[in-house]
Design a protein around this motif. Structure first.
Motif, short mmCIF file in Angstrom:
data_model
loop_
_atom_site.label_atom_id
_atom_site.label_comp_id
_atom_site.label_asym_id
_atom_site.label_seq_id
_atom_site.Cartn_x
_atom_site.Cartn_y
_atom_site.Cartn_z
N PHE A 104 0.86 -1.19 0.00
CA PHE A 104 0.00 0.00 0.00
C PHE A 104 0.89 1.24 0.00
O PHE A 104 2.07 1.17 0.35
CB PHE A 104 -0.96 0.00 1.19
N ILE A 105 0.31 2.38 -0.41
CA ILE A 105 1.09 3.60 -0.55
C ILE A 105 0.54 4.68 0.37
O ILE A 105 -0.63 4.64 0.78
CB ILE A 105 1.13 4.09 -2.02
N GLU A 106 1.39 5.64 0.68
CA GLU A 106 0.98 6.78 1.49
C GLU A 106 0.06 7.69 0.66
O GLU A 106 0.15 7.71 -0.56
CB GLU A 106 2.20 7.56 1.98
N ASP A 107 -0.79 8.47 1.34
CA ASP A 107 -1.77 9.27 0.60
C ASP A 107 -1.15 10.40 -0.20
O ASP A 107 -1.77 10.95 -1.11
CB ASP A 107 -2.87 9.79 1.53
N TYR A 108 0.10 10.74 0.11
CA TYR A 108 0.80 11.79 -0.62
C TYR A 108 1.76 11.23 -1.68
O TYR A 108 2.51 11.99 -2.32
CB TYR A 108 1.61 12.66 0.36
N ALA A 109 1.76 9.91 -1.89
CA ALA A 109 2.79 9.26 -2.69
C ALA A 109 2.86 9.79 -4.12
O ALA A 109 3.92 10.23 -4.59
CB ALA A 109 2.58 7.75 -2.70
N GLY A 128 11.40 6.68 -1.23
CA GLY A 128 11.79 5.68 -0.24
C GLY A 128 10.62 4.78 0.10
O GLY A 128 9.47 5.02 -0.29
N PHE A 129 10.90 3.71 0.86
CA PHE A 129 9.83 2.79 1.22
C PHE A 129 10.06 2.20 2.60
O PHE A 129 11.17 2.24 3.15
CB PHE A 129 9.68 1.68 0.17
N ASN A 130 8.98 1.69 3.17
CA ASN A 130 9.02 0.94 4.42
C ASN A 130 8.96 -0.55 4.13
O ASN A 130 8.15 -0.99 3.30
CB ASN A 130 7.83 1.29 5.32
N LYS A 131 9.79 -1.33 4.80
CA LYS A 131 9.61 -2.78 4.83
C LYS A 131 8.73 -3.09 6.03
O LYS A 131 9.13 -2.88 7.17
CB LYS A 131 10.95 -3.49 4.97
N TRP A 176 8.19 -0.61 -8.05
CA TRP A 176 7.29 0.25 -7.30
C TRP A 176 8.05 1.39 -6.62
O TRP A 176 9.27 1.42 -6.61
CB TRP A 176 6.48 -0.55 -6.27
N ALA A 177 7.28 2.34 -6.07
CA ALA A 177 7.82 3.56 -5.43
C ALA A 177 8.57 4.43 -6.43
O ALA A 177 9.54 5.11 -6.08
CB ALA A 177 8.73 3.22 -4.24
N LYS A 178 8.09 4.44 -7.68
CA LYS A 178 8.75 5.18 -8.75
C LYS A 178 7.73 5.81 -9.69
O LYS A 178 6.60 5.34 -9.80
CB LYS A 178 9.67 4.25 -9.56
N ILE A 221 9.13 9.03 2.15
CA ILE A 221 8.80 7.60 2.16
C ILE A 221 7.39 7.48 1.57
O ILE A 221 6.42 7.95 2.17
CB ILE A 221 8.83 7.03 3.58
N VAL A 222 7.27 6.87 0.40
CA VAL A 222 5.99 6.88 -0.32
C VAL A 222 5.31 5.52 -0.37
O VAL A 222 4.12 5.43 -0.71
CB VAL A 222 6.17 7.39 -1.76
N TYR A 223 6.02 4.45 0.00
CA TYR A 223 5.52 3.10 -0.29
C TYR A 223 5.71 2.21 0.92
O TYR A 223 6.67 2.37 1.70
CB TYR A 223 6.31 2.54 -1.48
N ASN A 224 4.82 1.23 1.09
CA ASN A 224 4.90 0.26 2.18
C ASN A 224 4.91 -1.14 1.57
O ASN A 224 3.91 -1.58 0.98
CB ASN A 224 3.72 0.42 3.13
#
Length: 361
Positions: A104-109, A128-131, A176-178, A221-224
């Motif tokens: 899932f992604i952050e609302d500002y991603a 960036g992303f969260n693991k 992803w995250a791109k 950080i835009v992605y999880n």
């Protein structure tokens, strides 16, 4: 913000968000809701149901009925690369993002990525992303603490640093995250390689980057990314009929090599590729041997025995110098051709990482 002007009207550029979906009903609502909840509203969401056997297809259809921005494409099960390519063929946006259906992604991603492009005009924008682990804890992955715009030459140095220490440079290893330019994908005919079962993201990224002159790494950080801790995701699942599919990273390294050829010698590239090759062979040893059972044990043995006799691998493993924190014992055992010890140590490492056999699907 990326904008275009039509008459006296200012319009935001359309971003296509492509989601390959396969048997992810448990996570799919969270994924799609995070995309539809974006602060950047000018998006189209393309859900490609890759022949799911659970309720994923029905969930996708329910969203398409409720939100006109959502389109669903149902296909036979052909793999994640085919699903992403199908999404690309049906996309209309000036830019493309990819999201995996259990993430899932952050609302500002999307807004953060698009604004990054507007500031820099970069050919690729990377967040960036969260693991996110199964226990809900998360670790942030960022290669730069502040925003960095890399030229082609700087990006090549970044790539070489990754090859020598894959654990320290992770942001170009996933799709992803791109934010990708659709024009480059379309004009250069960049696609995901459908024959690859793993590392298809790496091959796609570097095929794309051959036509890129700059990359912006933003600080957000835009992605999880969900780390399930089991063997049930596609890249971790040993295919009984295709055990060599676990070594898909090897052809993907060819895309990295071609990207570097503009400015570096074959010797420099070959040395760096060899380091990364051995690292990922060790990683795939762990993934394969963690799934050993009575049906496949001798198949895996023969695969390892064949690998360690390969002339290219012999050259690379003899020259392998592990970076700090990278695998040491498994490459040494591979170099010495101790197949059963390789299998035992790799099995032990797999149990530490993913648990014991009950996690094998």
């Amino acid at each position: 913000m990326a904008i275009s002007t039509i008459g006296n009207t200012v319009a935001l550029d359309l971003v296509s968000v492509i989601v390959p979906v396969y048997n992810s009903a448990n996570y799919l609502h969270r994924c799609i809701d995070s995309i539809l909840g974006q602060n950047y509203k000018e998006i189209e969401v393309i859900l490609v149901d890759d022949g799911s056997s659970d309720s994923s297809g029905e969930i996708c259809d329910s969203y398409s009925r409720e939100d006109s921005r959502v389109r669903v494409i149902h296909t036979l099960n052909r793999g994640v690369s085919c699903a992403r390519n199908t999404g690309l063929e049906g996309s209309n946006g000036s830019f493309v993002c990819f999201v995996d259906s259990d993430d899932f992604i952050e609302d500002y991603a999307v807004k953060a990525l698009v604004e990054g492009h507007t500031r820099s005009r970069a050919d690729l924008v990377v967040g960036g992303f969260n693991k996110v682990k199964s226990d809900k804890t998360a670790s942030q992955i960022q290669d730069f603490s502040l925003e960095q715009l890399l030229t082609r030459a700087e990006l090549e140095e970044y790539t070489l640093a990754y090859l020598y220490n894959p654990r320290q440079r992770q942001l170009l290893m996933s799709s992803w995250a791109k934010l990708f330019r659709s024009s480059i994908i379309r004009d250069r005919k960049v696609t995901f390689r459908e024959e690859l079962r793993v590392a298809e993201d790496v091959a796609f990224n570097f095929d794309y980057l051959q036509s890129a002159e700059s990359v912006l790494f933003i600080k957000e950080i835009v992605y999880n990314h969900q780390k399930l801790g089991t063997y049930d995701s596609l890249s971790m699942k040993l295919v009984e009929e295709q055990p060599r599919a676990l070594f898909g990273y090897i052809p993907a390294l060819g895309s990295i090599s071609r990207f570097l050829q503009r400015s570096h010698s074959e010797t420099v590239i070959g040395r760096a590729i060899g380091q990364c090759y051995v690292y990922h062979v060790a990683l795939f040893m762990i993934r394969a041997c963690g799934q050993i059972n009575r049906r496949n044990i001798f198949k895996i043995y023969r695969l390892i025995d064949e690998l360690i006799s390969d002339s290219d691998f012999r050259t690379y493993v003899k020259a392998y110098v592990p970076a700090e924190g990278n695998y040491r014992l498994i490459p040494f055992l591979l170099r010495m051709k101790f197949v059963w010890l390789v299998m035992g140590v790799s099995r032990y490492e797999a149990c530490k990482l993913y648990g014991t056999g009950e996690n094998i699907k």
